[in-house]
Design a protein around this motif. Sequence first.
Motif, PDB file in Angstrom:
ATOM      1  N   SER A 139     -23.891  11.182   3.764  1.00 21.67           N
ATOM      2  CA  SER A 139     -22.949  11.435   4.297  1.00 21.67           C
ATOM      3  C   SER A 139     -22.989  11.793   5.864  1.00 21.67           C
ATOM      4  N   TYR A 140     -24.165  12.221   6.210  1.00 22.50           N
ATOM      5  CA  TYR A 140     -24.677  12.517   7.641  1.00 22.50           C
ATOM      6  C   TYR A 140     -25.192  11.596   8.106  1.00 22.50           C
ATOM      7  N   GLY A 141     -25.286  10.092   7.653  1.00 23.87           N
ATOM      8  CA  GLY A 141     -25.656   8.908   8.220  1.00 23.87           C
ATOM      9  C   GLY A 141     -27.187   9.047   8.353  1.00 23.87           C
ATOM     10  N   MET A 142     -27.914   9.919   7.330  1.00 19.55           N
ATOM     11  CA  MET A 142     -29.261   9.934   7.383  1.00 19.55           C
ATOM     12  C   MET A 142     -30.013   9.239   6.210  1.00 19.55           C
ATOM     13  N   GLU A 143     -29.481   8.174   5.778  1.00 21.21           N
ATOM     14  CA  GLU A 143     -30.051   7.241   4.786  1.00 21.21           C
ATOM     15  C   GLU A 143     -31.492   6.989   4.902  1.00 21.21           C
ATOM     16  N   SER A 144     -32.072   6.802   6.346  1.00 21.48           N
ATOM     17  CA  SER A 144     -33.303   6.271   6.683  1.00 21.48           C
ATOM     18  C   SER A 144     -34.107   7.281   6.367  1.00 21.48           C
ATOM     19  N   LEU A 145     -33.800   8.783   6.387  1.00 20.24           N
ATOM     20  CA  LEU A 145     -34.722   9.895   6.181  1.00 20.24           C
ATOM     21  C   LEU A 145     -35.267   9.631   4.613  1.00 20.24           C
ATOM     22  N   ILE A 146     -34.416   9.140   3.652  1.00 18.75           N
ATOM     23  CA  ILE A 146     -34.790   9.085   2.391  1.00 18.75           C
ATOM     24  C   ILE A 146     -36.056   8.057   2.282  1.00 18.75           C
ATOM     25  N   ASP A 147     -35.721   6.822   3.021  1.00 20.66           N
ATOM     26  CA  ASP A 147     -36.735   5.711   3.348  1.00 20.66           C
ATOM     27  C   ASP A 147     -38.189   6.150   3.632  1.00 20.66           C
ATOM     28  N   LEU A 148     -38.052   7.203   4.651  1.00 25.89           N
ATOM     29  CA  LEU A 148     -39.157   7.757   5.321  1.00 25.89           C
ATOM     30  C   LEU A 148     -39.861   8.649   4.519  1.00 25.89           C
ATOM     31  N   LEU A 149     -39.091   9.482   3.566  1.00 29.79           N
ATOM     32  CA  LEU A 149     -39.855  10.558   2.684  1.00 29.79           C
ATOM     33  C   LEU A 149     -40.666   9.608   1.733  1.00 29.79           C
ATOM     34  N   ILE A 150     -39.722   8.474   1.184  1.00 28.52           N
ATOM     35  CA  ILE A 150     -40.567   7.870   0.057  1.00 28.52           C
ATOM     36  C   ILE A 150     -41.707   6.814   0.719  1.00 28.52           C
ATOM     37  N   THR A 151     -41.701   6.688   1.735  1.00 27.40           N
ATOM     38  CA  THR A 151     -42.897   5.876   2.409  1.00 27.40           C
ATOM     39  C   THR A 151     -43.813   6.936   2.809  1.00 27.40           C
ATOM     40  N   HIS A 152     -43.573   8.147   3.054  1.00 28.54           N
ATOM     41  CA  HIS A 152     -44.788   9.078   3.328  1.00 28.54           C
ATOM     42  C   HIS A 152     -45.507   9.428   2.124  1.00 28.54           C
ATOM     43  N   ARG A 153     -44.561   9.678   1.069  1.00 27.60           N
ATOM     44  CA  ARG A 153     -45.002   9.827  -0.353  1.00 27.60           C
ATOM     45  C   ARG A 153     -45.929   8.768  -0.759  1.00 27.60           C
ATOM     46  N   GLU A 154     -45.495   7.606  -0.619  1.00 25.20           N
ATOM     47  CA  GLU A 154     -46.501   6.467  -1.053  1.00 25.20           C
ATOM     48  C   GLU A 154     -47.634   6.529  -0.241  1.00 25.20           C
ATOM     49  N   GLN A 155     -47.903   6.717   0.970  1.00 25.00           N
ATOM     50  CA  GLN A 155     -48.632   6.789   1.906  1.00 25.00           C
ATOM     51  C   GLN A 155     -49.864   7.877   1.341  1.00 25.00           C
ATOM     52  N   ALA A 156     -49.124   9.027   0.933  1.00 26.18           N
ATOM     53  CA  ALA A 156     -49.818  10.340   0.471  1.00 26.18           C
ATOM     54  C   ALA A 156     -50.526   9.901  -0.841  1.00 26.18           C
ATOM     55  N   LEU A 157     -49.814   9.303  -1.708  1.00 25.99           N
ATOM     56  CA  LEU A 157     -50.538   8.861  -2.996  1.00 25.99           C
ATOM     57  C   LEU A 157     -51.609   7.830  -2.650  1.00 25.99           C
ATOM     58  N   THR A 158     -51.515   6.897  -1.800  1.00 30.09           N
ATOM     59  CA  THR A 158     -52.578   5.883  -1.561  1.00 30.09           C
ATOM     60  C   THR A 158     -53.639   6.723  -0.907  1.00 30.09           C
ATOM     61  N   ASN A 159     -53.570   7.540  -0.164  1.00 28.57           N
ATOM     62  CA  ASN A 159     -54.614   8.191   0.554  1.00 28.57           C
ATOM     63  C   ASN A 159     -55.356   9.090  -0.656  1.00 28.57           C
ATOM     64  N   ILE A 160     -54.578   9.787  -1.594  1.00 25.91           N
ATOM     65  CA  ILE A 160     -55.175  10.658  -2.619  1.00 25.91           C
ATOM     66  C   ILE A 160     -56.092   9.676  -3.632  1.00 25.91           C
ATOM     67  N   ARG A 161     -55.481   8.292  -3.852  1.00 23.03           N
ATOM     68  CA  ARG A 161     -56.260   7.356  -4.586  1.00 23.03           C
ATOM     69  C   ARG A 161     -57.579   7.044  -3.847  1.00 23.03           C
ATOM     70  N   LYS A 162     -57.465   7.008  -2.597  1.00 27.74           N
ATOM     71  CA  LYS A 162     -58.929   6.468  -1.846  1.00 27.74           C
ATOM     72  C   LYS A 162     -59.863   7.566  -1.857  1.00 27.74           C
ATOM     73  N   ALA A 163     -59.191   8.819  -1.882  1.00 26.11           N
ATOM     74  CA  ALA A 163     -60.174   9.996  -1.578  1.00 26.11           C
ATOM     75  C   ALA A 163     -60.709  10.163  -3.063  1.00 26.11           C
ATOM     76  N   LEU A 164     -59.976   9.784  -4.325  1.00 29.96           N
ATOM     77  CA  LEU A 164     -60.409  10.004  -5.629  1.00 29.96           C
ATOM     78  C   LEU A 164     -61.534   9.002  -5.701  1.00 29.96           C
ATOM     79  N   ALA A 165     -61.491   7.647  -5.284  1.00 29.22           N
ATOM     80  CA  ALA A 165     -62.238   6.711  -5.632  1.00 29.22           C
ATOM     81  C   ALA A 165     -63.618   6.784  -4.941  1.00 29.22           C
ATOM     82  N   ALA A 166     -63.625   7.274  -3.675  1.00 26.83           N
ATOM     83  CA  ALA A 166     -64.721   7.952  -3.089  1.00 26.83           C
ATOM     84  C   ALA A 166     -65.552   8.797  -3.482  1.00 26.83           C
ATOM     85  N   LEU A 167     -64.768  10.003  -4.080  1.00 27.90           N
ATOM     86  CA  LEU A 167     -65.397  10.991  -4.771  1.00 27.90           C
ATOM     87  C   LEU A 167     -66.190  10.277  -5.973  1.00 27.90           C
TER      88      LEU A 167
END
Length: 75
Positions: free
Chosen positions: A20-48
């Motif tokens: 309603s505030y025209g901020m749909e892209s914020l949702i996409d941004l949050l999802i993208t960062h979540r996916e990037q964070a999960l990718t980084n966590i997976r890489k760190a766990l693999a290195a560990l």
Amino acid sequence: MPIADAELAAAEDFRRTLASYGMESLIDLLITHREQALTNIRKALAALRADLDAQAASHRRLLSLLAARTAGGQR
């Protein structure tokens, strides 16, 4: 209402509010960062995991050498 249903309803309400505030892209941004964070966590766990595997192999070799020395000294 089960917790999962309540969380889903709250998420949909949040999505509608952002839209309603025209901020749909914020949702996409949050999802993208979540996916990037999960990718980084997976890489760190693999290195560990690789580091722990290497340490375990080193410890096994040391224990094997110690066992050989102990067996050789008891003869």
